[in-house]
Structure formats: C-alpha cells, structure tokens
Enzyme design. Sequence first.
Site, mmCIF file in Angstrom:
data_model
loop_
_atom_site.group_PDB
_atom_site.id
_atom_site.type_symbol
_atom_site.label_atom_id
_atom_site.label_comp_id
_atom_site.label_asym_id
_atom_site.label_seq_id
_atom_site.Cartn_x
_atom_site.Cartn_y
_atom_site.Cartn_z
ATOM 1 N N LYS A 24 76.822 71.443 92.104
ATOM 2 C CA LYS A 24 76.299 70.856 90.861
ATOM 3 C C LYS A 24 75.342 71.818 90.170
ATOM 4 O O LYS A 24 75.444 72.079 88.974
ATOM 5 C CB LYS A 24 75.592 69.547 91.186
ATOM 6 C CG LYS A 24 74.587 69.048 90.156
ATOM 7 C CD LYS A 24 73.784 67.898 90.719
ATOM 8 C CE LYS A 24 72.715 67.397 89.783
ATOM 9 N NZ LYS A 24 71.593 68.327 89.572
ATOM 10 N N ASN A 25 74.381 72.356 90.942
ATOM 11 C CA ASN A 25 73.333 73.177 90.355
ATOM 12 C C ASN A 25 73.822 74.546 89.916
ATOM 13 O O ASN A 25 73.090 75.280 89.257
ATOM 14 C CB ASN A 25 72.163 73.321 91.333
ATOM 15 C CG ASN A 25 71.412 72.019 91.506
ATOM 16 O OD1 ASN A 25 71.390 71.184 90.612
ATOM 17 N ND2 ASN A 25 70.798 71.832 92.663
ATOM 18 N N ARG A 94 67.660 67.114 82.861
ATOM 19 C CA ARG A 94 66.789 68.281 82.759
ATOM 20 C C ARG A 94 67.559 69.599 82.715
ATOM 21 O O ARG A 94 67.091 70.571 82.128
ATOM 22 C CB ARG A 94 65.811 68.308 83.940
ATOM 23 C CG ARG A 94 64.769 67.207 83.890
ATOM 24 C CD ARG A 94 63.863 67.252 85.117
ATOM 25 N NE ARG A 94 62.905 66.157 85.091
ATOM 26 C CZ ARG A 94 61.695 66.229 84.548
ATOM 27 N NH1 ARG A 94 61.310 67.328 83.972
ATOM 28 N NH2 ARG A 94 60.882 65.179 84.561
ATOM 29 N N CYS A 118 65.703 63.194 86.787
ATOM 30 C CA CYS A 118 65.078 62.481 87.909
ATOM 31 C C CYS A 118 63.550 62.528 87.816
ATOM 32 O O CYS A 118 62.971 63.531 87.402
ATOM 33 C CB CYS A 118 65.493 63.108 89.242
ATOM 34 S SG CYS A 118 67.117 62.623 89.817
ATOM 35 N N ARG A 123 58.038 69.321 86.805
ATOM 36 C CA ARG A 123 59.004 70.368 86.509
ATOM 37 C C ARG A 123 58.679 71.033 85.173
ATOM 38 O O ARG A 123 59.483 71.063 84.250
ATOM 39 C CB ARG A 123 60.431 69.789 86.465
ATOM 40 C CG ARG A 123 60.906 69.230 87.791
ATOM 41 C CD ARG A 123 62.390 69.501 87.996
ATOM 42 N NE ARG A 123 63.103 68.311 88.361
ATOM 43 C CZ ARG A 123 64.370 68.258 88.725
ATOM 44 N NH1 ARG A 123 65.081 69.350 88.763
ATOM 45 N NH2 ARG A 123 64.955 67.146 89.044
ATOM 46 N N ILE A 125 58.273 73.456 82.136
ATOM 47 C CA ILE A 125 59.165 74.515 81.681
ATOM 48 C C ILE A 125 58.377 75.728 81.176
ATOM 49 O O ILE A 125 58.955 76.635 80.592
ATOM 50 C CB ILE A 125 60.120 74.005 80.589
ATOM 51 C CG1 ILE A 125 59.337 73.630 79.324
ATOM 52 C CG2 ILE A 125 60.956 72.847 81.088
ATOM 53 C CD1 ILE A 125 60.229 73.415 78.129
ATOM 54 N N ASP A 126 57.071 75.728 81.446
ATOM 55 C CA ASP A 126 56.245 76.841 80.983
ATOM 56 C C ASP A 126 56.789 78.189 81.435
ATOM 57 O O ASP A 126 56.767 79.160 80.672
ATOM 58 C CB ASP A 126 54.804 76.681 81.480
ATOM 59 C CG ASP A 126 54.102 75.482 80.869
ATOM 60 O OD1 ASP A 126 54.748 74.782 80.070
ATOM 61 O OD2 ASP A 126 52.935 75.240 81.196
ATOM 62 N N ASP A 309 65.714 69.718 98.146
ATOM 63 C CA ASP A 309 66.786 68.750 97.907
ATOM 64 C C ASP A 309 67.355 68.145 99.193
ATOM 65 O O ASP A 309 68.198 67.249 99.129
ATOM 66 C CB ASP A 309 67.913 69.392 97.104
ATOM 67 C CG ASP A 309 67.610 69.454 95.613
ATOM 68 O OD1 ASP A 309 66.588 68.880 95.195
ATOM 69 O OD2 ASP A 309 68.386 70.067 94.863
ATOM 70 N N ARG A 401 75.202 61.275 89.791
ATOM 71 C CA ARG A 401 74.847 62.509 89.081
ATOM 72 C C ARG A 401 75.196 63.747 89.886
ATOM 73 O O ARG A 401 75.461 64.800 89.314
ATOM 74 C CB ARG A 401 73.344 62.531 88.771
ATOM 75 C CG ARG A 401 72.895 61.555 87.694
ATOM 76 C CD ARG A 401 71.413 61.775 87.378
ATOM 77 N NE ARG A 401 71.157 63.189 87.175
ATOM 78 C CZ ARG A 401 70.249 63.896 87.855
ATOM 79 N NH1 ARG A 401 69.495 63.312 88.764
ATOM 80 N NH2 ARG A 401 70.079 65.172 87.617
#
Length: 425
Positions: A24-25, A94, A118, A123, A125-126, A309, A401
């Site tokens: 998935k990732n 995301r 999720c 998380r 995003i900087d 995960d 998902r």
Amino acid sequence: MAEEVIIARETPRISGVVNISGAKNSALKLMCASILGQGKTVLHNVPNISDIELMGEVLEALGATVQRDGHDMIVDTGTVNKYDAPYELVSRMRASISSLGPLVGRFGRAHVAMPGGCQIGARQIDMHLVGLQQLGVSFEMDHGYLVATTPNGLHGGSIVLEFPSVGATENTMMASVVAKGSTTIDNAACEPEIEDLANMLNAMGAHVEGAGTSSIRIEGVALEDMHPCEHTTVGDRIEAGTYLVGGALLGGPITVLGIKPAYLRMALVKLRAMGCEIETGDNLITLRRTGPLQAVDIQTLPHPGFPTDLQAQFMLLCALAEGNSVITENVFENRFMFAAEIARMGADITIDDHHALVRGVKRLQGAPVVSTDLRAGAALVLAGLAAEGETVVRKIAHIDRGYEDYVGKLSGVGANVERRVVESV
C-alpha cells in the site's frame, strides 16, 4: 442505520499459505510519481484496497485516466492539466500529500489541501516543506490549501531531514529528479518503499542513487526526458507481518508468499524471541509456534528498526505472553489508542506517555470493539480469533484502507471470521 462489521470467533489454530499483496505505502507513491511520466505508466501488483481507489480519484481530478484490471493498473498522466488536489479527496487520505512533489516537478506549482487520514498522530508536513524549499519551492497557506510555487524554477540542493520521514523523503525525491543540478538528501528514510519508488523513477529516466540508505543522491534531468514505464510494486511487509502475527498467536504454520524477509528483519528477531520458529526463502517466510509466547520489549523506530505499523499487532502478542513486556512508541504519539480497545477484551496494559507496560494474561474475552486506525483494526480481528466467544469489530473501513480481502485471506487459513451488515447502535 446499517453498518458493515467483521465478526471474529474463537479459532484454535490457523495454518496455510497467504499470498501477500503489493505494498500500500509503495503503490500510492508510485501512482503519484506517474505524473512525471506524462503518459501511460503500467503498474503491476497493485493492491485492491480503498486507499488505492481514492488515490485514483485524486489523479483523475487532476486530469489523468486510471484503468484497473485485477492487480494491474494503467495510469495515463499525459492528459493531466491541473495542479489542484481537491480538499474533498485529500482530506480523506494523508498519502495524497505525496502528489505535491511531482506536481511541483511537472508544473512548477501546486495547490494541495492539507491532508487527512488515520488519527494516529500529528504527522506534521513541515519536513516535506523544508526539503522542497531547499529546491526553490515557496509556500503559503490559502484557505486550507498549501500553495506551492517556484519563482526561480527548481534547482538542486543539499537537504538534511530533521527526522527520516518517509513522506518527506519521497516528496523531495520526486521533485528533485527534475530539478536543475544535483541534490543530496541526508538522514533520508531507508524503508523498502523508498527504494521501490527510486527504481520506478530511474525506469522513467531519472538518476537516483543511494535509495534505501540514509544518503540519497539525485542528478536532475529535464522534465521532457522523463517518460512512462512499466513497474511491479514490492510486497507489503506490514500485511505480511500481520499474518505472521496471526500465526504466532494461533500456532501456524503460516507461510507468507511475495515478501522479502529482509524487509521484516527486526520483526522476525522479535518473533523468534517470543518463541516462534521461522524459516525464510527468497520471497517467503514460514512461521510456527509450539511453546508458550514469551514476553519481549519493543521500541518502534524508522526502518531498519521495528516498524510502528506492526506495534498494535505485537501488543496483542505481548498481551497473551508469559511475563511483562514494555512497548515504546517513538514514531506516532496516538498509536496506543488500540490499548483501550483490547483492554475491553481483558488485556492488562498501562500507558505512561509513549511507553506501554503489557502484563501477559491467560485469555482474552470476545467483546464489541472499534477499529481506531488501520493497523489497530487488523489487530482487533486477530484478537477476536484468540478470544473466548465472539468479537464484533466496528468501523472496518479503516481495515479496508490497507488490507486486501482481509476476511477472505484469514478464512483461507482456517480463521472463523466473517463480514456482516448489522444495525448500528
């Protein structure tokens, strides 16, 4: 109102073979990278999960054509004529932020809504932005949208990430392959999915070296030199790890096919320490357990450390192990929400900041529980198989998902599990 749930019932043992889907990732980011190909990219081993469907909708909103045939996908980005990723799609996932880098690379600008997904942590995003800023990208916020521009064009840069963020590494890498000059990304994420993305980018005409290590080097090429390609997605190490945990929980033997054992090195170390016997091949792992589960300490870290995960799945194992275990979550601050749900089934877990003390118990009891995120949902179904009686898992859209046919694959190895539509309370 009706609601679809997963019902898991006590199962003495599961055993057999599970074919692992594409990661998935990885597949989500490969789909985004196809924007740079400006034509028909063919992806193989793409999992049939809801996140992939949603990413397809994001690309179609940008003007792409997405076609599926089983686990094969054709993404034609030759018709992409927009650089606005809409809020109604991005807010649901995301990973949509991964369209930022390739959109900037292709158009020199992008409008991307702030991401959702999720509820397992901030998380931030900087780090995505800091990396891209080093390549000449300017950012401002406009009514919930991140507006990226390149006033002087994309150029190479020397980037040091504060944390080896997978998403920041991927976004920076996808933009830098078409930046003028050389780019280095230090303290880069080392996950197998990074290497998979780099392999696809190179097949499209990019020059990326060092992916899979903490230092990635990129020599930029002209956008017109990028082209579509054909690429096969690597196996999903988290899906494989989840089924191996199921085998550890219920004895096995379980064999997962389509995964490189090196992708799960630290997880396999912990499974052996918990009393499991493991055999590996070129693209498979077999696990069995004949003795009692043993307590073990775990701390999540970026790859090649223990993956966050798989933390919930291993918390389940620790909950039924002999002795006390300490689990330390170093990646996402809200990942212990799973503990409250499994405690309803009789687990003995104490949370102290980012540490969890797990005291092993003899048995769990079936109960109604709620999936709080993707991995917690998968772990709760496994918990139901090990528990007395029946467990009803709600909010299973989280599971859909990231797990293709989760109930079907578990049933195929002997699990007493089903999906059912019930009246919601």
